[in-house]
Each structure stands twice: as structure tokens, then as C-alpha cells.
Motif scaffolding. Structure first.
Motif, PDB file in Angstrom:
ATOM      1  N   ALA A 178      -0.001  -0.275   4.934  1.00  0.00           N
ATOM      2  CA  ALA A 178      -0.770  -0.606   6.211  1.00  0.00           C
ATOM      3  C   ALA A 178      -2.274  -1.284   6.082  1.00  0.00           C
ATOM      4  O   ALA A 178      -2.775  -1.430   7.320  1.00  0.00           O
ATOM      5  N   GLY A 179      -2.665  -1.013   4.989  1.00  0.00           N
ATOM      6  CA  GLY A 179      -4.107  -1.774   5.010  1.00  0.00           C
ATOM      7  C   GLY A 179      -5.530  -0.942   4.476  1.00  0.00           C
ATOM      8  O   GLY A 179      -6.609  -1.228   4.856  1.00  0.00           O
ATOM      9  N   ALA A 180      -4.977   0.557   4.277  1.00  0.00           N
ATOM     10  CA  ALA A 180      -6.113   1.146   4.162  1.00  0.00           C
ATOM     11  C   ALA A 180      -6.849   0.922   2.721  1.00  0.00           C
ATOM     12  O   ALA A 180      -6.350   0.433   1.831  1.00  0.00           O
ATOM     13  N   SER A 181      -8.394   0.992   2.702  1.00  0.00           N
ATOM     14  CA  SER A 181      -9.135   0.484   1.484  1.00  0.00           C
ATOM     15  C   SER A 181      -9.311   1.625   0.802  1.00  0.00           C
ATOM     16  O   SER A 181      -9.797   1.217  -0.450  1.00  0.00           O
ATOM     17  N   ALA A 182      -9.092   2.892   1.303  1.00  0.00           N
ATOM     18  CA  ALA A 182      -9.192   3.998   0.238  1.00  0.00           C
ATOM     19  C   ALA A 182      -8.383   5.231   0.830  1.00  0.00           C
ATOM     20  O   ALA A 182      -7.764   5.289   1.951  1.00  0.00           O
ATOM     21  N   ILE A 183      -7.772   5.979  -0.114  1.00  0.00           N
ATOM     22  CA  ILE A 183      -7.289   7.115   0.125  1.00  0.00           C
ATOM     23  C   ILE A 183      -7.744   8.514  -0.418  1.00  0.00           C
ATOM     24  O   ILE A 183      -8.222   8.563  -1.704  1.00  0.00           O
TER      25      ILE A 183
ATOM     26  N   ARG B 196       1.721 -10.029   4.856  1.00  0.00           N
ATOM     27  CA  ARG B 196       1.561 -11.516   4.468  1.00  0.00           C
ATOM     28  C   ARG B 196       0.723 -11.592   3.151  1.00  0.00           C
ATOM     29  O   ARG B 196      -0.425 -11.069   2.869  1.00  0.00           O
ATOM     30  N   THR B 197       1.196 -12.567   2.126  1.00  0.00           N
ATOM     31  CA  THR B 197       0.561 -12.473   1.103  1.00  0.00           C
ATOM     32  C   THR B 197       0.328 -14.029   0.776  1.00  0.00           C
ATOM     33  O   THR B 197       1.143 -14.915   1.567  1.00  0.00           O
ATOM     34  N   GLU B 198      -0.563 -14.899  -0.150  1.00  0.00           N
ATOM     35  CA  GLU B 198      -0.430 -16.159  -0.397  1.00  0.00           C
ATOM     36  C   GLU B 198       0.862 -16.717  -0.771  1.00  0.00           C
ATOM     37  O   GLU B 198       1.115 -17.878  -0.360  1.00  0.00           O
ATOM     38  N   GLN B 199       1.688 -15.995  -1.456  1.00  0.00           N
ATOM     39  CA  GLN B 199       3.154 -16.328  -1.968  1.00  0.00           C
ATOM     40  C   GLN B 199       4.161 -16.372  -0.876  1.00  0.00           C
ATOM     41  O   GLN B 199       5.128 -17.056  -0.948  1.00  0.00           O
ATOM     42  N   GLY B 200       4.200 -15.321  -0.088  1.00  0.00           N
ATOM     43  CA  GLY B 200       5.173 -14.915   1.039  1.00  0.00           C
ATOM     44  C   GLY B 200       4.936 -13.640   1.913  1.00  0.00           C
ATOM     45  O   GLY B 200       3.707 -13.652   2.346  1.00  0.00           O
ATOM     46  N   TRP B 201       6.259 -12.778   1.624  1.00  0.00           N
ATOM     47  CA  TRP B 201       5.794 -11.625   2.526  1.00  0.00           C
ATOM     48  C   TRP B 201       6.548 -10.489   1.773  1.00  0.00           C
ATOM     49  O   TRP B 201       7.406 -10.593   1.022  1.00  0.00           O
ATOM     50  N   ILE B 202       5.778  -9.469   2.469  1.00  0.00           N
ATOM     51  CA  ILE B 202       6.139  -7.928   1.809  1.00  0.00           C
ATOM     52  C   ILE B 202       6.609  -7.036   2.818  1.00  0.00           C
ATOM     53  O   ILE B 202       5.827  -7.214   3.830  1.00  0.00           O
ATOM     54  N   VAL B 203       7.744  -6.431   2.777  1.00  0.00           N
ATOM     55  CA  VAL B 203       8.251  -5.652   3.686  1.00  0.00           C
ATOM     56  C   VAL B 203       8.501  -4.248   3.428  1.00  0.00           C
ATOM     57  O   VAL B 203       9.076  -4.015   2.217  1.00  0.00           O
TER      58      VAL B 203
ATOM     59  N   ARG C 177       0.178   4.764  -9.946  1.00  0.00           N
ATOM     60  CA  ARG C 177       0.745   3.753 -10.915  1.00  0.00           C
ATOM     61  C   ARG C 177       1.315   2.632 -10.072  1.00  0.00           C
ATOM     62  O   ARG C 177       1.103   1.329 -10.536  1.00  0.00           O
ATOM     63  N   PHE C 178       2.061   2.749  -8.918  1.00  0.00           N
ATOM     64  CA  PHE C 178       2.478   1.667  -8.102  1.00  0.00           C
ATOM     65  C   PHE C 178       1.062   0.630  -7.655  1.00  0.00           C
ATOM     66  O   PHE C 178       1.230  -0.403  -7.668  1.00  0.00           O
ATOM     67  N   ALA C 179       0.198   1.567  -7.184  1.00  0.00           N
ATOM     68  CA  ALA C 179      -0.959   0.652  -6.634  1.00  0.00           C
ATOM     69  C   ALA C 179      -1.920  -0.018  -7.701  1.00  0.00           C
ATOM     70  O   ALA C 179      -2.143  -1.295  -7.418  1.00  0.00           O
ATOM     71  N   GLU C 180      -1.684   0.345  -9.023  1.00  0.00           N
ATOM     72  CA  GLU C 180      -2.410  -0.105  -9.912  1.00  0.00           C
ATOM     73  C   GLU C 180      -1.509  -1.329 -10.242  1.00  0.00           C
ATOM     74  O   GLU C 180      -2.165  -2.204 -10.532  1.00  0.00           O
ATOM     75  N   LYS C 181      -0.219  -1.318 -10.179  1.00  0.00           N
ATOM     76  CA  LYS C 181       0.707  -2.538 -10.766  1.00  0.00           C
ATOM     77  C   LYS C 181       0.692  -3.426  -9.287  1.00  0.00           C
ATOM     78  O   LYS C 181       0.963  -4.602  -9.939  1.00  0.00           O
ATOM     79  N   HIS C 182       0.432  -3.151  -8.286  1.00  0.00           N
ATOM     80  CA  HIS C 182       0.776  -4.051  -7.141  1.00  0.00           C
ATOM     81  C   HIS C 182      -0.533  -4.245  -6.146  1.00  0.00           C
ATOM     82  O   HIS C 182      -0.599  -3.664  -5.190  1.00  0.00           O
ATOM     83  N   PRO C 183      -1.829  -4.491  -6.791  1.00  0.00           N
ATOM     84  CA  PRO C 183      -2.796  -4.683  -6.143  1.00  0.00           C
ATOM     85  C   PRO C 183      -2.662  -5.781  -4.947  1.00  0.00           C
ATOM     86  O   PRO C 183      -3.540  -5.647  -3.906  1.00  0.00           O
ATOM     87  N   ALA C 184      -1.925  -6.674  -5.238  1.00  0.00           N
ATOM     88  CA  ALA C 184      -1.754  -7.952  -4.130  1.00  0.00           C
ATOM     89  C   ALA C 184      -0.754  -7.475  -3.100  1.00  0.00           C
ATOM     90  O   ALA C 184       0.175  -8.004  -3.060  1.00  0.00           O
ATOM     91  N   ARG C 185      -1.187  -6.554  -2.214  1.00  0.00           N
ATOM     92  CA  ARG C 185      -0.433  -5.962  -1.129  1.00  0.00           C
ATOM     93  C   ARG C 185      -0.241  -6.706  -0.040  1.00  0.00           C
ATOM     94  O   ARG C 185       0.569  -6.408   0.930  1.00  0.00           O
ATOM     95  N   GLY C 186      -1.016  -7.875   0.070  1.00  0.00           N
ATOM     96  CA  GLY C 186      -1.216  -8.607   1.104  1.00  0.00           C
ATOM     97  C   GLY C 186      -1.923  -8.041   2.358  1.00  0.00           C
ATOM     98  O   GLY C 186      -2.472  -6.939   2.363  1.00  0.00           O
ATOM     99  N   THR C 187      -1.805  -8.578   3.844  1.00  0.00           N
ATOM    100  CA  THR C 187      -2.426  -8.301   4.839  1.00  0.00           C
ATOM    101  C   THR C 187      -1.298  -7.574   5.897  1.00  0.00           C
ATOM    102  O   THR C 187      -0.239  -8.845   6.157  1.00  0.00           O
ATOM    103  N   PRO C 188      -1.544  -6.644   6.664  1.00  0.00           N
ATOM    104  CA  PRO C 188      -0.738  -6.267   7.603  1.00  0.00           C
ATOM    105  C   PRO C 188      -0.469  -7.355   8.402  1.00  0.00           C
ATOM    106  O   PRO C 188      -1.640  -7.719   9.079  1.00  0.00           O
ATOM    107  N   TYR C 189       0.667  -7.832   8.984  1.00  0.00           N
ATOM    108  CA  TYR C 189       0.930  -8.824   9.874  1.00  0.00           C
ATOM    109  C   TYR C 189       1.181  -8.024  11.257  1.00  0.00           C
ATOM    110  O   TYR C 189       2.220  -7.645  11.595  1.00  0.00           O
TER     111      TYR C 189
END
Length: 924
Positions: A552-557, A841-848, A590-602
Motif C-alpha cells: 500500500a506504499g508505506a515507507s517504513a514499518i 504500477r511499475t515501469e514494466q507493468g502491474w503488480i496485484v 526477506r521478501f521486501a529485500e528481494k522485491h524492492p521495486a514494488r511499484g506505486t499504489p494505483y
């Protein structure tokens, strides 16, 4: 006997009152168009929202919780019961979060609500209240019209439930519904009151009142009655019949992300996890060789066990992650900001960001040390310093604010908000200046206010005051987290900031813990605050929380505790290890480190409110800004958000469980941000396809001009008849005739759709004449209810029903159907299936992100019941566009793209209480 002046004035006043009554009785009746006397009305009123609550010296409602059983001398009149604790939550919870209570020995108190009886007929009046075993709890419900009493009934004279009812045997009371005999009621304005006229053997505790002409209906628990608007949304969600979109041009799969939505880096990072660090680490960091101590800042209840296991180790669960940044407690700040401290050495060596937790603490500096510390924070460390984390409070200065501020309940809310602004600013300036022995200002830009209740009321106000990292905390039973995120994320976007999630496994007064020091059980914790391994929310809830906020776009937890992730289980001899919470946290990191390019909430839909709306579904104290009475505009907001996130109102009425109220399988998706009509931030609306105006707004000329400009450039604005003041008639495209009429049915004129049943409760509408606008919906008699006025490339949609509400102050079927036309096809990604979903939304496509909120039913106390058959089958497509590749991130697997009905689709099954995160890459 001479006639006194007092008698003359009394006579004149009486004559004037008679004239007013006669005038009202002789006033022309509203025209009712084709209304059916057989349609049902459900008038539901929350006791805590009624007028007449006892107030303290600050005009805030007083509290009389069930577990204290206070006497009337200490708790006079009707007061707020909660929100409740174990007794209430273990019975499924109070309706709409709260209830009202009065002491057993109270003899005179009145709550009241001014209502309208929509149509004459036979009615039954129900009350949900606390039935004490073998004790009376007398209270009377009355309905009056002027001086005429229409109805009176005393409740609480006899047991409604068997004294051996399970809840009664435990708490000595249980919630029950009771009905009075059927009564004939005339149509018209009336006053509903809940009164105490004599003492009783037990406290009076009233949750809600229902007045209905559906004589066959029997309410259950806190379940909402079968409102007509909810029927419309349910029917559409089950059939998913195609509807003509009212958003203009269809969304594109290559849609660009508006600049407003770009998440700013915080201390150079897109995402981080501020973590309370044990003081032991700093001690070891200063004096112990690396091979003899943990290499990374850490925290755990069993410090010695942690040090023994992980000394010199590089592979350390949680703390080896580069996402972790240190948080220190304000009480320890003087030692850490002193030159030569290990903390300062660490910051200078690593250049890592850091934060300071200020909950219920204070820093005691000498004058010289305080000024030196301030110089560091405002100078060398300024860009590393994330800010002051302030859990559940605006800066923890409330005693100072309360001592200097008394608010009038009838004051305009903008005046109330400005009073709070001045009081908090002054209190923060004094706090920080006294701390650092120099002038610091309020430091709004470094304050991270992580409110739980009140977060929706204050999110945008804090942005206007200067906050730049917006915090929020959510307990597991707070309804509709997606809505609360829409407020916080919307405020962050509108005011150029970011947001932090303050993570704590709470369920009312309980929490899920696997530590010794937070294991609260036994008779000392009978009434509330039970912590332990089987208390609080489910583990599914804990896991979903991480992924939901991250996507959902949190910058910190930030974890509220941080020392609660490891344990050494027993009995018997077992290894020191991650506990169930820690295993979930480790997986997520571990998930967040592997997938930093989570896109922008649309989020293509903006819901626009007044800057001083003050609204929160779960506020504490109960009222907006603590003192302002709940009004029709507040009820309109509750209904608007309930429809936007349908079935949120249905789920809210279910017995309280950890997952169901927090996470809602919204039929339109999590596609909204909330903005406010702040004059200095008007251009924020340009980032959205549509703006739905909510509640009551006093438009300025600048905003009227902005709305016109926004529409001319292609935007859609949705307004209703309670929101037109200050707007020109040609913007609406209709001429309001200054008269009202009533109806209880409507029909939609939009082409190519099956006829919808839009009948329901009685509603009032402004009579209008279209002047350039197209009629979209009308009464059976042909009077316009919804119109569309095209201006430039966009349109203004106007609903003639004030607040979109019926006379019962609930959403009308017309409004529900309008929302279906607005929200159903708002995004380029199309999802079917009973799940909650977020789109990025990412530069390449969409994440749902797909979340199954069925199958795990965790009560406040005890293990969850798991129904493994309640998996969710989901289908995802790009509305006819080709999909080059699809993959699932949590299980790290490729997904098959199928051809179904001429469309590329991805099909998958979501396990109960589980989630999947799917990346879709469109074919170029």
C-alpha cells in the motif's frame, strides 16, 4: 394581584410558540412521488452518538466502562462505555465500535436523537443492551412529536437471557436484543430518547436502538439490517453485470504514474524498518571485540541468550537485514547524543538513519548537553534523523494541551481544529525548548504521529501543520484498514510526505505475545489487558499486515516492541529460536529485500473532504475533535466509505474476529485516496480520474474555479445537493428550484444495462430543471435525481439527494447504483474473485496483491478456527490486453497465462487467510 413582567414575557413566548406550531402544521406538505407504503424502513441509532452525554470540564464525553461499575456520584448521567474490553469483545463487540452506560444508582438521565419517521404505519422498536443476570437495569425508550408522546416502554425489568447463559456466567451480563410491543407511528419529525427514571440493581448499558416497520425482522448481534443500498451493491457484486462507466476515457494499461503519487525517499531509502534497539548492544559495541558480540544492532527479551547464540555471526535472522535502522528511547537520548558515545560512533561510521521513540518518556539534559544535542540533531545528523516516533498521541503533550484548551461543542469544526493547532504547536515548542534548553520550534517536520483512533480525523491536518512522515497504528478490530490507509496515504501525497506503519498485534485490550514480561493472565487481568500466545489477533492477520502496508506504499514499518520476536519454548529443552511472530517477520523482510521495486499504489479515485471534517469511525473520545456532536455530514461519510469498500458495513456487523473487520474484500478494490479541500493544495486533485466529494464543504471561489478547470481537462467531479453552496449553477448543469419532494424508488436511464431494483427507503431530493445536463437517473414520476454535465473533456455528476441519504440517514439505492457505475471499471487491471486487492504500477507493468480474508476466524481469546475449504479462486486480466509474462512473488514461481474468452488471463487459488502477489508484464 398585579401582573409581573415575568408573566407578560411568558404569555408572549407562549403565543409565539403557538404561532410557530400552527405555522408548521399549516405548511404545505412535501410532494411524495409514487411512494409505496409497504416498503421497509430500518432506523438504526447508536447510543454513543446521541445527544445528552455527560461531559467533563473540557466538554469531552465522560467515561463509565463496564469493568469499573462506578456509582452515579462518580459517573453522573449517561456516559461513554468504551470502546469495550474483554467482556464486550468476547461477545462479538459493540455495534459501530462503542456504546453508552449509566450507573445503577442513577435516577435521572436522558440521551436523545432527533429523527424522522419516514412513513406512517406499524413499527417495532428494538434495543440492544446489557442484560444482567437476575438483576434489573431499568431504562425507558420514548418517542415524541413536540409535546405529544407517541411511544413509551421500559426495558430491563426482567431477564431476557437464561442466567446460565455462557457469557452471563462469565461476566454476569450479556448483550441481548429486546423489542417493545408494536406501535402505530405517524409520519414526520420526532425525538427518540433513552431515559433513566429510577435506580436499578445493575448498571444501564445501551448499545443501539432500531425502529423498523419490518415487523418480521429480528436483529442479531451487531449485524446491520438489510438496507436497500446494501442490497443493490450485493446484487451487483454477485452478478457483475456490465455497467457503463461514468469515468470517461477507459484506463490504459500503459498508464503513467502522476508525479503526486511518487513516493519520496526517506533518508535516501525507499523502505526501512525502524527498530527499538537494546541498550545492551550499545554497551557491547563500545567495549567488546566484534567476534565476541552481535555484529548488528538487536533487541530481544532474552539478551544473554541472543548474545550467546549470535556473537560474531553474520547470518542473523531479522537484524542482519539492511532494512533495520535503530530506534532509541527518549529517556536514553542524553547518553546517546553525548560526544564519545557508541551510538554517535555507530551513526558516523554507518551513516544509517535513526529515530527516537517518545512514548510516555522525556530526556533530561543539562543545559550544555541539551544545546549540544540540539546542534547535532539540527545539523550534522539532520538528514539521518527520521524523527520522533509518537505512538497513539500527537507528540505526547496532551496534559499541557488539555490544561490550556477548553472547546465549545457548538463551535465550527474549523475553529476547533485551529484551536488544536495552536495548542499543540505551543505545547511542542515548550516541550522541545525545555528539553534542549534552546529555541527549537515545534519540529512538526520531524514528528511522526502514529495515531490509531483519530488517525483519519487528523491525518491531513497534521500535514497542513508541517508533518512529513505520517504514522498510523491499526488494531485488528478497527474496521476497514484500506480506508484508513486511503486517508494517511492521501495526506502524505497531498502534502508531499511519506507514511509509516506502527505495527502491534493488538485485538482490543489483548495482544499476541510470546514473551515472559508481556504474558498477562490470571485474576489480575480478568477484566482486561490479557496478553499471551493465544490472545490477540491471528498469525494470518500479523502476516497480512506486513504485506498489505508494504504494497500500500508505506515507507517504513516500525514494530511497537521489537524485543518480542525470539523465544526458548517449553516445557522441555528446546533451542533458542524465532517465535511464530519472528518467523513471519523474517519471511516478510526477506521478501521486501528481494522485491524492492514494488511499484506505486494505483488509486484513480479521490474522495475530497473538508479540511476540518474531524471524522473517524473509531474515535476516542467518541466525538469528532472530542467535543463536536455527530451530525448528518458524519453519517454521510460513514455511508460513503461503506459503499466504496462494500461489503465493509456487512463485515463490520459480524462478530469481531481478527481478520474480518480489518481486511475487507472490497468489490471495487483498494482504489481510493482521501484528500481535503485545502486552499494551498488544490492541484492535488489533478492526479485522479475522479473526485467524489464527501460530507460538507464550504467552497471558496478558488476551489470553485479549480473544480471547473479540473473538469475541463478531463476529470469527473461527483457532487450532491448538500454540497452546492458556493458553486455556480452552470457547473452543475441544473437549476435548483428551491423546493423538495420525496420518493422511495428510481430508475436508471443509462443504456445497455438490465433494469435494477432501486426501490428502498424514503428519501428527499431537491427538485431541479436540467440546463445542459443529461439525466441519468430519475424518480418513477420523471423527476431528475442524477445528472451529468459535460464541460470540456470532463463532466460533473450531480445527485439531487442531499448527502445521498434517505430520511433514515442511510445511503440510498440511487447512490449505491451511481457508485457502481463510477468505481466498477476504474483500473486497467480486472480482478474477479472474493478477495481484497491492491494494484501497483511499475515501469514494466502491474503488480496485484490478492488477500483472502476468509477461512481464519480468530476470536479475541483462544486459537483461530480454520476452515480450509474457504480458498478463493481468482482471475486476473488486463481488460483484453495481452500478457507477456506473469509471476507470483511470495512463492517465487511463474504463472501460466491462459487464453479464455479471447482474453489473456491468469488464474490462481489463494489459501485461507493467505495472500499472493502477482506481477503482470503486458506484451509490448
Amino acid at each position: 394581584m398585579p401582573i409581573s413582567l415575568r408573566h407578560v414575557l411568558s404569555f408572549i413566548l407562549a403565543c409565539n410558540l403557538l404561532c410557530v406550531v400552527a405555522s408548521a402544521q399549516n405548511a404545505p406538505a412535501l410532494q411524495t412521488t409514487n411512494a409505496s407504503p409497504s416498503r421497509f424502513e430500518y432506523l438504526w441509532y447508536e447510543a454513543e452518538n446521541m445527544r445528552g452525554l455527560a461531559r467533563d470540564a473540557r466538554n469531552e464525553p465522560r467515561l463509565n466502562p463496564s469493568w469499573l461499575d462506578r456509582a452515579a456520584k462518580d459517573a453522573p448521567g449517561w456516559e461513554i462505555n468504551g470502546p469495550g474490553v474483554s467482556a464486550e469483545w468476547t461477545q462479538g463487540g459493540e455495534s459501530e465500535w462503542n456504546s453508552a452506560a449509566a450507573s445503577a444508582d442513577e435516577t435521572h438521565a436522558t440521551l436523545y436523537q432527533d429523527i424522522e419517521i419516514p412513513r406512517a404505519g406499524q413499527y417495532k422498536i428494538w434495543v440492544r443492551y446489557a442484560d444482567w443476570a437476575r438483576r434489573t437495569e431499568y431504562f425507558t425508550v420514548r418517542l415524541t412529536q413536540g409535546e405529544r408522546e407517541l411511544f413509551r416502554h421500559e426495558f430491563g425489568a426482567h431477564d431476557r437471557l437464561d442466567p446460565h447463559d455462557e457469557a452471563s456466567m462469565y461476566w454476569q451480563w450479556a448483550f441481548t436484543w429486546a423489542a417493545a410491543p408494536v406501535v402505530a407511528l405517524p409520519q414526520g419529525a420526532a425525538r427518540l430518547s433513552v431515559e433513566i427514571e429510577r435506580a436499578a440493581e445493575a448498571r444501564r448499558h445501551v448499545d443501539c436502538v432500531l425502529v423498523t416497520n419490518d415487523l418480521a425482522y429480528t436483529p442479531t448481534g451487531r449485524e446491520r439490517p438489510p438496507d436497500a443500498a446494501l442490497r443493490v451493491l450485493r446484487d451487483w457484486s454477485e452478478k457483475r453485470a456490465p455497467l457503463q462507466s461514468l469515468l470517461g476515457v477507459a484506463p490504459k494499461t500503459d498508464a503513467t504514474v502522476p508525479a503526486l503519487w511518487h513516493r519520496p525517499l526517506v533518508a535516501g531509502r525507499d523502505f526501512q524498518m525502524p527498530w527499538n534497539i537494546s541498550e545492551k548492544f550499545w554497551e557491547l559495541y563500545d567495549k567488546t571485540p566484534p567476534e565476541q558480540r552481535p555484529l548488528y544492532p538487536f533487541n530481544d527479551e532474552s539478551v544473554d541468550a541472543f548474545v550467546e547464540k549470535y556473537r560474531g555471526a553474520r547470518d542473523v535472522p531479522l537484524f542482519a537485514s539492511k532494512l533495520v535502522v535503530p530506534v532509541i528511547y527518549i529517556n536514553h537520548l542524553p547518553a546517546h547524543l553525548k560526544e564519545g558515545s557508541p551510538f554517535l560512533r555507530y551513526l558516523r561510521e554507518t551513516h544509517t538513519p535513526f529515530a527516537v521513540l517518545i512514548n510516555y518518556g522525556a530526556a533530561n539534559f543539562s543545559e550544555a548537553d541539551g544545546q549540544a544535542a540540539w546542534k547535532l540533531l539540527s545539523g550534522e545528523l539532520h538528514d539521518q534523523f527520521l524523527g520522533w516516533i509518537s505512538g497513539e498521541s500527537i507528540g505526547h503533550v496532551w496534559p499541557d494541551v488539555a490544561a490550556k484548551l477548553t472547546l465549545a461543542p457548538d463551535a465550527p469544526r474549523r475553529e476547533l481544529l485551529e484551536s488544536y493547532h495552536g495548542a499543540y504547536t505551543g505545547a511542542l515548542e515548550r516541550k522541545w525548548s525545555n528539553t534542549f534548553h534552546t529555541q527549537t520550534g515545534a519540529m512538526w517536520d520531524k514528528l511522526i504521529v502514529a495515531q490509531s483512533t483519530s488517525s483519519t480525523a487528523y491525518a491531513h491536518a497534521l500535514g497542513a501543520w508541517g508533518e512529513r512522515m505520517f504514522g498510523m497504528e491499526t488494531a485488528s478490530v478497527m474496521p476497514n484498514w484500506a480506508m484508513r490507509v486511503a486517508f494517511t496515504r492521501g495526506a502524505a501525497r497531498q502534502f508531499g510526505g511519506s507514511f509509516l506503519y506502527y505495527h502491534a498485534p493488538n485485538f482490543g485490550d489483548t495482544a499476541t505475545t510470546f514473551t515472559h514480561q508481556q504474558n498477562f493472565a490470571g485474576p489480575d487481568y480478568f477484566f482486561h489487558t490479557r496478553y499471551g500466545p493465544t490472545m490477540g489477533p491471528s498469525l494470518s492477520w500479523y502476516r497480512k499486515s506486513y504485506y498489505f502496508y508494504y504494497m500500500a506504499g508505506a515507507s517504513a514499518i516500525y514494530l511497537e516492541e521489537g524485543f518480542d520476536q525470539f523465544f526458548k519454548p517449553g516445557p522441555g529443552e528446546h533451542l533458542y529460536q524465532l517465535n511464530p511472530l519472528g518467523r513471519i517477520t523474517d519471511e516478510f523482510m526477506r521478501f521486501a529485500e528481494k522485491h524492492p521495486a514494488r511499484g506505486t499504489p494505483y488509486t484513480p479515485i479521490a474522495i475530497l473532504l473538508d479540511p476540518a471534517h474531524g471524522w473517524d469511525m473509531t474515535d476516542y473520545p467518541q466525538l469528532p475533535f472530542a467535543v463536536s456532536p455527530v451530525n448528518r455530514g458524519d453519517r454521510a461519510l460513514r455511508e460513503l466509505f461503506g459503499a466504496a469498500y462494500y461489503p465493509a458495513p456487512i463485515v463490520e456487523g459480524e462478530p469481531a474476529t481478527a481478520d474480518r473487520q480489518s481486511f475487507v474484500n472490497g468489490i471495487f478494490g483498494d482504489i481510493y485516496d482521501v484528500l481535503v479541500a485545502a486552499d494551498e493544495r488544490r492541484d492535488a486533485i489533478d492526479a485522479y480520474r475522479a473526485v467524489v466529494v464527501g460530507g460538507h464543504i464550504n467552497w471558496t471561489p478558488a476551489w470553485a474555479a479549480k473544480l471547473r478547470d479540473y473538469v475541463r481537462k478531463g476529470g469527473t467531479v461527483v457532487l450532491n445537493a448538500a454540497q452546492t453552496q458556493g458553486l455556480p449553477e452552470d457547473l452543475l448543469g441544473v437549476h435548483l428550484q428551491g423546493a423538495q419532494a420525496e420518493a422511495d424508488d428510481a430508475r436508471c436511464l443509462l443504456p445497455n444495462e438490465a433494469a435494477s431494483d432501486l426501490s428502498g427507503q424514503m428519501f428527499r431530493f431537491e427538485r431541479s430543471e436540467p440546463r445542459g445536463a443529461q439525466v441519468l437517473m430519475q424518480t418513477p414520476a420523471g423527476e431528475p435525481l442524477v445528472t451529468l454535465n459535460r464541460i470540456g473533456q470532463g463532466q460533473v455528476i450531480f445527485c439531487a439527494i442531499p448527502d445521498l441519504l434517505g430520511l433514515d440517514e442511510r445511503l440510498t439505492p440511487v447512490a449505491a447504483h451511481l457508485f457502481a457505475h463510477l468505481f466498477a471499471d476504474a483500473t486497467p487491471v480486472h480482478i474477479t474473485g472474493d478477495v481484497q486487492y491492491l494494484i501497483n504500477r511499475t515501469e514494466q507493468g502491474w503488480i496485484v496483491t490478492l488477500i483472502n480474508n476468509r477461512g481464519v476466524y480468530k476470536p479475541q481469546q483462544g486459537l483461530a478456527q480454520v476452515k480450509r475449504a474457504e480458498t478463493a479462486d481468482v482471475r486476473v486480466d488486463l481488460r483484453g490486453k495481452s500478457i507477456e509474462r506473469a509471476s507470483e512473488w511470495t512463492e517465487d514461481e511463474a504463472l501460466q497465462v491462459e487464453r479464455d474468452g479471447g482474453t489473456d488471463v491468469v488464474k490462481l487459488q489463494i489459501p485461507v487467510g493467505g495472500l499472493r502477489i502477482v506481477e503482470l508484464l503486458p506484451r509490448k
